[in-house]
Design an enzyme around this catalytic site. Structure first.
Site, PDB file in Angstrom:
ATOM      1  CG  HIS A  72      -2.023   0.987   1.189  1.00  0.00           C
ATOM      2  ND1 HIS A  72      -1.811   2.346   1.163  1.00  0.00           N
ATOM      3  CD2 HIS A  72      -3.378   0.809   1.177  1.00  0.00           C
ATOM      4  CE1 HIS A  72      -2.971   2.973   1.129  1.00  0.00           C
ATOM      5  NE2 HIS A  72      -3.944   2.056   1.128  1.00  0.00           N
ATOM      6  CB  THR A 145     -12.454  21.653 -51.572  1.00  0.00           C
ATOM      7  OG1 THR A 145     -12.777  21.802 -52.952  1.00  0.00           O
ATOM      8  CG2 THR A 145     -12.450  23.034 -50.916  1.00  0.00           C
ATOM      9  CG  HIS A 146     -13.619  17.083 -52.175  1.00  0.00           C
ATOM     10  ND1 HIS A 146     -14.299  16.175 -51.398  1.00  0.00           N
ATOM     11  CD2 HIS A 146     -14.440  18.170 -52.280  1.00  0.00           C
ATOM     12  CE1 HIS A 146     -15.475  16.660 -51.072  1.00  0.00           C
ATOM     13  NE2 HIS A 146     -15.592  17.868 -51.579  1.00  0.00           N
ATOM     14  CB  SER A 267      19.454   5.206 -44.853  1.00  0.00           C
ATOM     15  OG  SER A 267      18.464   4.303 -45.347  1.00  0.00           O
ATOM     16  CE  LYS A 272      11.936  10.822 -50.241  1.00  0.00           C
ATOM     17  NZ  LYS A 272      11.782   9.404 -49.801  1.00  0.00           N
ATOM     18  CD  GLU A 279       6.226  11.391 -42.899  1.00  0.00           C
ATOM     19  OE1 GLU A 279       5.944  11.224 -44.087  1.00  0.00           O
ATOM     20  OE2 GLU A 279       7.298  10.976 -42.403  1.00  0.00           O
TER      21      GLU A 279
END
Length: 442
Positions: A72, A145-146, A267, A272, A279
Site C-alpha cells: 500500500h 477541397t477534396h 539512408s 530526400k 509525420e
C-alpha cells in the site's frame, strides 16, 4: 514516457519524489488547519513545522521498500514520514484522513502544475502562429477541397485559422484546469465523519485548491475532461501537420520542413527531405487519442470507490501530458522555421490556367440574367477544354459566343486580388481574441 519525447520539467512534476513531496504538503496542510481551528495545540504539533522532513531520493527508496511490506503506497509513505519525524506529534499525520484524500488532492496539484507548463507552451505557439500568419497574409496560394484545386486563399489565412483553432483549444485546456483544481479531505466515503468541511476548505485553500464534493475519490469526469482537452489539442496540431505534409509533397512543394546542415532525409536516397516532424506529430496524436477511452472508463467505479482507475492514471496522466507538450513545443519550432516557397505557390496558381475563377465567372453570368444551369454548363464546358490543355479559362470564355460577359469584365473577374479582398476581418480576429494572455505578449 521514453526519454526520446520526455520533458525534464514534466518528468519532475510526475516523479515519485514530487508526488511524495505533495503528499507531505497535503498532510501538513491538514495538521495546520486543525491547529488553526483549535482542534490541536500549536505547542503539540510544533515539531512537525520546525523540522521539515526532506523528501529526497533516499526517502523515496525507503517508502518503496516499505511498500514491499505493506502493499500500500500511501500507508508506506505515512509509516516512513512518521518515523522520520521521530516525535509524538507525528501521530497527528494522516489523522482522520483516508488515502484518497492525500492521493487525489496531490494528483490535482500535479495536473495543475503540468497544465500551467503546457499552457505556457501553447501561449508561445499562439504567438508564433500569429506572427507567421501576419507575415504571409498577402501570400496567395491555391485553396484545395477534396485535394483538388478550388479558389485562391493565402498562406497567412491558413495560419490565421490555425491560430484561432489553437486558441479554442486553449480555452478547453483552461476549463479543464479549472475543473481539476480541486481536492477532497472528507474522509473514507466523503461524509466528513472525522474532518469538518470548514477544516477541509482551510487546508485546501492553503494549497490553492477548492473543495470538491466527493465519495472517497474525486469524480473522474474531471480527469477525463483533462485527457479529452489534451487529445483535442493533439488532434488540432495533427490537422496542421497533415496539411504541411500535403503541401510538402514533391509535386506541390509549397512548404518544407527546416533541414539542418548534416541532416539526412533518407539512408538510401540523398535527395530526400521528408516531412518527418509532421509525420511524427500525426503519429503522436493517435497515442493522445488513445487515452480518451481509458479516461472515460475510469469514471465508472464501484460504489464509493475502487482502484481500477489508479493503475490507468499512473501511466495515462504523465504520458498524455508528455505527448501533448512535446507536440506543442515541436510544432512551435516547425512553424517558426518553416520554409515557405512563395514562387511554388504562385506557379501552382498559374498552372490552373484560370480554373480558380470559375465561380466568379459563373455568378457574373447569372447576374446578367442568364439561367444558372445554362451559365454553369457554359463555364463547365470551358473548364473541360482548359483541362485538356486548350488554353486559359478567361480567353476561352471571351471567344465563346454564348458567354454574355464582355472581355474587360472577364479580365476584371480573373483577378486574385479581387477574390482575396475580404480577408482583413479574419486577421482582425487575431488581435481581438478574448481572454488570451498570449495576445498581450506577442
Amino acid at each position: 514516457m521514453i526519454p526520446r519525447y520526455e520533458s525534464a520539467e514534466l518528468a519532475a512534476i510526475f516523479s515519485d519524489r514530487r508526488r511524495m513531496q505533495l503528499w507531505r504538503d497535503v498532510e501538513l496542510a491538514v495538521v495546520r488547519a486543525m491547529t488553526d481551528a483549535g482542534e490541536l495545540k500549536s505547542s503539540e504539533v510544533a515539531p512537525l513545522f520546525t523540522h521539515e522532513v526532506e523528501i529526497d531520493d533516499d526517502f523515496v527508496a525507503r517508502v518503496l521498500a516499505r511498500e514491499a511490506v505493506t502493499n500500500h503506497d500511501l500507508a508506506a509513505f505515512v509509516d516512513v514520514l512518521q518515523a522520520d519525524y521521530d516525535t509524538p506529534a507525528a501521530r497527528f499525520i494522516h489523522f482522520g484522513l483516508t488515502s484518497s484524500d492525500i492521493v487525489d488532492t496531490a494528483l490535482s496539484l500535479q495536473i495543475v502544475a503540468a497544465m500551467e507548463l503546457l499552457l505556457d507552451g501553447v501561449d508561445h505557439l499562439l504567438a508564433t502562429l500569429r506572427s507567421q500568419s501576419l507575415r504571409y497574409r498577402r501570400t496567395a496560394m491555391l485553396g484545395r477541397t477534396h485535394g483538388m484545386a478550388a479558389e485562391p486563399t493565402t498562406f497567412g489565412a491558413k495560419l490565421a485559422l490555425w491560430t484561432l483553432a489553437l486558441d479554442r483549444e486553449r480555452t478547453r485546456l483552461v476549463r479543464a484546469r479549472e475543473q481539476i483544481a480541486v481536492g477532497k479531505l472528507s474522509g473514507a466515503v466523503g461524509t466528513y465523519s472525522n474532518i469538518a468541511p470548514a477544516l477541509e476548505a482551510t487546508a485546501l485553500s492553503s494549497l490553492g485548491l477548492d473543495p470538491a464534493p466527493a465519495t472517497q475519490v474525486i469524480g473522474r469526469d474531471r480527469h477525463a475532461e483533462v485527457i479529452m482537452a489534451l487529445a483535442s489539442t493533439a488532434a488540432m496540431i495533427e490537422s496542421c501537420a497533415l496539411e504541411i505534409r500535403h503541401l510538402a509533397r514533391s509535386e506541390v512543394m509549397e512548404v518544407q520542413e527546416p533541414f539542418a546542415p548534416g541532416q539526412k532525409g533518407s539512408s538510401a536516397m540523398p535527395h530526400k527531405r521528408n516531412p518527418i516532424l509532421s509525420e511524427r506529430l500525426c503519429g503522436m496524436a493517435r497515442l493522445a487519442r488513445g487515452f480518451v477511452v481509458p479516461a472515460l472508463e475510469d469514471i465508472s467505479l464501484w460504489h464509493e470507490r475502487d482502484i481500477s482507475h489508479s493503475s490507468v492514471e499512473r501511466m495515462m496522466v504523465p504520458d498524455a501530458f508528455q505527448l501533448v507538450f512535446y507536440m506543442v513545443t515541436r510544432f512551435d519550432r516547425l512553424v517558426a522555421d518553416l520554409v515557405v516557397h512563395e514562387e511554388s505557390m504562385a506557379r501552382n496558381l498559374a498552372n490552373t490556367h484560370g480554373l480558380i475563377y470559375s465561380q466568379s465567372l459563373l455568378l457574373a453570368m447569372v447576374r446578367t440574367g442568364l439561367d444558372r444551369d445554362e451559365a454553369y454548363r457554359i463555364v463547365q464546358e470551358a473548364t473541360t477544354r482548359v483541362l485538356a490543355g486548350e488554353g486559359e479559362l478567361g480567353d476561352l470564355l471571351t471567344k465563346d459566343e454564348r458567354c454574355p460577359l464582355p472581355a474587360l469584365m472577364i479580365e476584371e473577374l480573373t483577378s486574385i486580388d479581387r477574390l482575396l479582398a475580404n480577408l482583413d476581418p479574419l486577421f482582425g480576429r487575431l488581435t481581438t481574441l478574448e481572454g488570451s494572455r498570449w495576445n498581450s505578449n506577442s
